[in-house]
Design a protein around this motif. Structure first.
Motif, PDB file in Angstrom:
ATOM      1  N   ARG A 213       0.837  -1.197   0.000  1.00 45.94           N
ATOM      2  CA  ARG A 213       0.000   0.000   0.000  1.00 45.94           C
ATOM      3  C   ARG A 213       0.873   1.250   0.000  1.00 45.94           C
ATOM      4  O   ARG A 213       0.626   2.193  -0.747  1.00 45.94           O
ATOM      5  N   GLU A 214       1.926   1.239   0.835  1.00 45.69           N
ATOM      6  CA  GLU A 214       2.721   2.453   0.984  1.00 45.69           C
ATOM      7  C   GLU A 214       3.544   2.740  -0.270  1.00 45.69           C
ATOM      8  O   GLU A 214       3.616   3.872  -0.705  1.00 45.69           O
ATOM      9  N   GLY A 278      -8.013   1.359   6.549  1.00 51.25           N
ATOM     10  CA  GLY A 278      -6.894   0.845   7.324  1.00 51.25           C
ATOM     11  C   GLY A 278      -7.145   0.816   8.812  1.00 51.25           C
ATOM     12  O   GLY A 278      -6.211   0.763   9.596  1.00 51.25           O
ATOM     13  N   LEU A 315     -19.529  14.729   7.023  1.00 51.22           N
ATOM     14  CA  LEU A 315     -18.504  13.892   7.647  1.00 51.22           C
ATOM     15  C   LEU A 315     -17.229  13.863   6.817  1.00 51.22           C
ATOM     16  O   LEU A 315     -16.131  14.002   7.341  1.00 51.22           O
ATOM     17  N   THR A 318     -15.295  17.255   6.951  1.00 51.55           N
ATOM     18  CA  THR A 318     -14.603  17.548   8.201  1.00 51.55           C
ATOM     19  C   THR A 318     -13.546  16.507   8.544  1.00 51.55           C
ATOM     20  O   THR A 318     -12.570  16.820   9.193  1.00 51.55           O
ATOM     21  N   ARG A 319     -13.761  15.271   8.121  1.00 48.51           N
ATOM     22  CA  ARG A 319     -12.759  14.251   8.413  1.00 48.51           C
ATOM     23  C   ARG A 319     -12.472  13.422   7.179  1.00 48.51           C
ATOM     24  O   ARG A 319     -12.988  12.313   7.034  1.00 48.51           O
ATOM     25  N   PRO A 320     -11.650  13.936   6.266  1.00 53.98           N
ATOM     26  CA  PRO A 320     -11.410  13.219   5.013  1.00 53.98           C
ATOM     27  C   PRO A 320     -10.774  11.846   5.236  1.00 53.98           C
ATOM     28  O   PRO A 320     -10.881  10.986   4.374  1.00 53.98           O
ATOM     29  N   GLN A 321     -10.124  11.653   6.369  1.00 52.57           N
ATOM     30  CA  GLN A 321      -9.510  10.335   6.595  1.00 52.57           C
ATOM     31  C   GLN A 321     -10.463   9.374   7.275  1.00 52.57           C
ATOM     32  O   GLN A 321     -10.078   8.294   7.695  1.00 52.57           O
ATOM     33  N   LEU A 323     -13.653   8.458  10.196  1.00 54.77           N
ATOM     34  CA  LEU A 323     -13.794   8.679  11.635  1.00 54.77           C
ATOM     35  C   LEU A 323     -12.548   8.262  12.402  1.00 54.77           C
ATOM     36  O   LEU A 323     -12.054   8.984  13.251  1.00 54.77           O
ATOM     37  N   LEU A 324     -12.025   7.081  12.103  1.00 55.63           N
ATOM     38  CA  LEU A 324     -10.886   6.584  12.866  1.00 55.63           C
ATOM     39  C   LEU A 324      -9.696   6.293  11.970  1.00 55.63           C
ATOM     40  O   LEU A 324      -8.765   5.614  12.352  1.00 55.63           O
ATOM     41  N   THR A 326      -6.354   6.629   9.510  1.00 50.59           N
ATOM     42  CA  THR A 326      -5.075   7.310   9.631  1.00 50.59           C
ATOM     43  C   THR A 326      -4.644   7.814   8.267  1.00 50.59           C
ATOM     44  O   THR A 326      -3.716   8.576   8.144  1.00 50.59           O
ATOM     45  N   THR A 327      -5.354   7.337   7.224  1.00 53.84           N
ATOM     46  CA  THR A 327      -4.976   7.687   5.862  1.00 53.84           C
ATOM     47  C   THR A 327      -6.178   8.332   5.177  1.00 53.84           C
ATOM     48  O   THR A 327      -7.287   7.848   5.329  1.00 53.84           O
ATOM     49  N   ARG A 334      -4.268  12.570  -3.900  1.00 48.23           N
ATOM     50  CA  ARG A 334      -3.962  13.805  -3.202  1.00 48.23           C
ATOM     51  C   ARG A 334      -2.463  14.040  -3.151  1.00 48.23           C
ATOM     52  O   ARG A 334      -1.966  15.106  -3.425  1.00 48.23           O
ATOM     53  N   GLN A 338      -0.602  17.277  -4.659  1.00 53.59           N
ATOM     54  CA  GLN A 338      -0.144  18.319  -3.754  1.00 53.59           C
ATOM     55  C   GLN A 338       1.380  18.416  -3.697  1.00 53.59           C
ATOM     56  O   GLN A 338       1.913  19.236  -2.977  1.00 53.59           O
ATOM     57  N   ARG A 342       3.613  21.747  -2.360  1.00 56.90           N
ATOM     58  CA  ARG A 342       4.354  21.512  -1.131  1.00 56.90           C
ATOM     59  C   ARG A 342       5.775  22.058  -1.242  1.00 56.90           C
ATOM     60  O   ARG A 342       6.255  22.776  -0.378  1.00 56.90           O
TER      61      ARG A 342
END
Lengths: 383, 412
Positions: A213-214, A278, A315, A318-321, A323-324, A326-327, A334, A338, A342
């Motif tokens: 994934r990374e 994830g 939702l 406000t929280r593109p990643q 609710l819980l 990390t990505t 993105r 970006q 940057r």
């Protein structure tokens, strides 16, 4: 030793709780003995709540299994409903033609139906897993978005097939499937899915998936056989989706190809993106939320789907990643987009922070050079 | 159990955060963690509001009857019409003093036109509101999805307009207020052959719809029996926008009539494109055409088409005109379509059955419903056959300038 003991205790407690709930609420209804001690209102509310809870349990199985491929392996699959349909229909066909017979021959009690359901689940999971293998092997050899296209196509093909196979009712739908719905089986499979995905993610296999994934290229450079790992994750994910389909088939005793159209795949996708890619807890939360929300909003009648969609939009803003999570859901896009701004920010930051120092150095150099009349024009322009 | 599981899962997500990853240095501004709490709070408030919004559980003195239909979704018109019909019937019954002195309370749910939602809606009506019977759903697939729940809970379910034969085979608590696809296909074949003197026919079928396929199959069989010849069969999918390919093939085959047993949204576009391509053969349809939107979408292209339907609002019979008048008073000059009339009839003969038995107990109510004989409804005289299907006549209507002109009634 103590680890095993802990595991054993947890397993016994969980199974006991599920058994207990299943005993008190057989098939989501209320046990007659318990009914005597409940008020009318509670007796009306509880079966409804348990029905929604069981649907949420099925959704958890689907969401967590999709998270393995979309959240942890970073592949974009949008055909989860297709695998679910394979599991649902194959197991339903088995249950109608053989499972019901088998259960009747074994006495027709709860254990007999349990055995029939276990067999149906195995068949559903294996069929869905095989479908996953067929879809995954050619498409996961490639990098990028091909899996999305192939899985989307697969989902559509399955629906068209189901619409035209008369043996499973065709477009009219498949009715007469034995209903074996119980709290126990639904949540047992949901918990098994969670445990399997969690253990995979924590193992070396899971590390390999996360490395894919990374950065797939880096993972390959480190000796990870990316195709093999991706296909394995995909097959496991599909098989678990099939198990979710099995539960759904035996929940209402009726299947309709319409229920497995691509919108269903997106529903599951929304669950895991909302909960957070994830994150297993996130997937569970997303699955529960998206099952409960449309039900809770029933009071708004015709406006409920509008409110539902609005809530999702708020939702995600406000929280593109999630609710819980990390990505961010579409990190890949993105990140790429970006990158340029940057680097600009970085230079700007440096200029701002050290501008005075740079200024003074520049002035000093310039001053020196201006004083040094022997310097030529060409050398100056290089600065 | 819960805490230990949470522990497990928390450690997983923490393990994930510990891993080195791009996002740590990612320029995407990560919202602060403090967002989570207000968000969940907002969600909770919305949920609480939603739950508080309607908790009017019908009390013991009224008779709770459930209704669900596609109030939203691709064929929302059917659901809204049916809802209007049911509410009108309930109003009339309540005004006349209710059933044996008990008022009726209609509990309404939406199924979005999806079978899954239909099953959920039926579950909610039966468990939460403990309805004594359900009038639903529109599409056959949705009725089939709700049937197992109604059957196992012994709650009679009357499908007002589900015409697929499989619906009532789902169990002996499942009834319908309309004729079945076999009859409707046969009726149109008879009309095409006897009244229009058609020798050849083409079919345009919505391949994913059991309704459309059922009708086209039965039309084909009946038309062949009447020594007609099927020259071409083309298929489409609900929601398609371009039908010119299929229509060109039909034009080349040059049939006397074109049978299109689909839903109004697609049919209107098909009619338009057929006329653009110069197809002049009359289009034949069924009750799926019947919606006000048909004219908005199709316009003049529909003139000269014929459909089979459950009833005609133009029928001069007294029961029908009384119904049409009452409906228009209630809903502002809206002409009731077949879905409204069928739902109205369904509730009316359900009420009659409850009145006859004097009980709302499932088994007795089921038996009373099964014995319905010669009930004079808006959509004709209804009797239940052995398979709990309504035996009743169909009407043929001609489409002319935004109106359905009554042609003839064909008896079963």
């Amino acid at each position: 030793m103590s680890r095993y003991l802990r595991f054993l205790i947890i397993a016994v407690v969980v199974l006991g709780l599920l058994f207990g709930l299943d005993y008190l609420f057989p098939g989501g209804a209320i046990h007659p003995e318990l009914r005597k001690h409940l008020s009318d209102n509670a007796a009306r509310l509880l079966p409804y709540i348990f029905r929604i809870a069981m649907l949420a349990g099925i959704a958890i199985t689907l969401a967590v299994s999709l998270n393995l491929i979309n959240g942890f392996t970073g592949q974009f699959s949008i055909g989860h409903a297709g695998f679910m349909a394979v599991g649902a229909y194959s197991s339903a066909y088995f249950s109608v033609n053989f499972g019901a017979n088998l259960a009747a021959r074994l006495g027709g009690g709860k254990p007999a139906w349990g055995l029939a359901l276990v067999l149906a689940t195995l068949i559903g999971a294996v069929c869905a897993g095989l479908a996953g293998l067929v879809v995954g092997v050619p498409s996961l050899r490639l990098k990028g978005d091909y899996l999305a296209i192939v899985t989307l196509g697969f989902g559509q093909i399955i629906v068209v097939f189901l619409n035209n196979i008369e043996a499973v009712g065709g477009a009219r739908g498949y009715s007469g499937i034995p209903i074996v719905k119980s709290f126990f089986w639904i949540f047992l499979i949901a918990i098994l899915t969670i445990v399997i995905v969690r253990n995979i993610v924590k193992s070396a296999f899971g590390r390999a998936l996360i490395s894919i994934r990374e950065d797939e290229l880096a993972a390959e450079a480190m000796g990870v056989n990316t195709t093999r790992y991706k296909v394995m994750a995909f097959v496991i994910s599909s098989a678990m989706a099939g198990a979710g389909g099995v539960l759904l088939a035996h929940f209402d005793g009726y299947l309709n190809p319409k229920s497995f159209e691509f919108i269903k795949s997106f529903e599951i996708l929304i669950m895991i993106i909302l909960g957070g890619l994830g994150s297993i807890v996130g997937s569970v939360l997303g699955a529960v939320l998206l099952t409960v929300l449309p039900e809770a909003l029933r009071g708004f009648a015709e406006y409920r789907m509008v409110i539902y969609s609005l809530l999702l939009i708020i939702l995600m803003i406000t929280r593109p990643q999630g609710l819980l999570g990390t990505t961010a859901a579409f990190k890949g896009w993105r990140g790429r987009k970006q990158k340029r701004p940057r680097s600009r920010t970085e230079t700007e930051e440096i200029t701002a922070e050290d501008s005075s120092a740079i200024d003074s150095v520049a002035k000093a150099t310039l001053g020196e050079r201006q004083r040094d009349s022997s310097l030529g024009q060409g050398e100056k322009s290089e600065h | 159990m819960a805490s230990s599981l949470n522990g497990l899962n928390d450690s997983v997500s923490h393990a994930a955060t510990r891993l080195p990853r791009k996002s740590r240095t990612s320029p995407v501004k990560q919202p602060q963690r403090s967002y989570l709490f207000p968000l969940l709070l907002l969600l909770t408030i919305v949920l609480a509001l939603a739950c508080a919004h309607r908790e009017n559980i019908p009390d013991r003195s009224t008779i709770a009857i459930g209704f669900f239909g596609d109030l939203t979704g691709p064929t929302f018109n059917f659901g809204i019409s049916a809802k209007n019909g049911v509410l009108l019937a309930a109003d009339e019954i309540n005004q006349a003093g209710g059933i044996n002195g008990h008022q009726i309370d209609i509990v309404i749910e939406d199924d979005k036109g999806s079978p899954e939602e239909a099953a959920i809606a039926a579950g909610k009506l039966i468990d939460r509101y403990q309805v004594v019977a359900i009038v639903a759903a529109g599409a056959s697939g949705n009725s089939l999805a709700a049937a197992p729940k109604a059957q196992s809970a012994h709650v009679p379910l009357i499908a007002p307009s589900s015409t697929n034969p499989a619906v009532t085979q789902a169990g002996d608590y499942i009834f319908r207020a309309c004729f079945i696809d076999a009859f409707q296909g046969e009726v149109m074949a008879k009309f095409a052959s006897n009244s229009l003197k058609a020798k050849t026919a083409a079919i345009m079928v919505d391949y994913n719809s059991p309704y459309s396929r059922g009708l086209s199959d039965f039309f084909e069989v009946s038309f062949a029996k009447l020594s007609g010849r099927m020259v071409i069969k083309q298929s489409y999918q609900q929601g398609d926008a371009d039908f010119r390919g299929q229509l060109s093939a039909i034009k080349a085959a040059d049939p006397d009539v074109i049978y299109i047993p689909g839903y109004y949204g697609d049919v209107a576009i098909i009619a338009k494109q057929a006329r653009q391509l110069g197809l002049t053969a009359p289009l034949l349809g069924a009750d799926g055409w019947d919606a006000p939107e048909l004219w908005e979408l199709g316009g003049d292209a529909l003139n000269g088409s014929y459909i089979s339907n459950h009833y005609s609002a133009k029928d001069p019979a007294e029961t029908i005109q009384k119904f049409v008048h009452a409906y228009q008073q209630h809903y502002g000059n809206l002409t009731p379509d077949a879905h409204a009339a069928l739902a109205y009839d369904a509730l009316k003969f359900l009420a009659e059955a409850i009145q006859k038995t004097g009980t709302t107990e499932g088994l007795k109510l089921r038996e009373a419903l099964a014995q319905t004989k010669n009930f004079a409804g808006v959509t004709g005289v209804i009797s239940m056959d052995r398979d709990r299907n309504a035996v009743k006549p169909a009407v043929i209507l001609k489409l002319e300038d935004g109106a359905y002109v009554y042609q003839e009634t064909i008896q079963p």
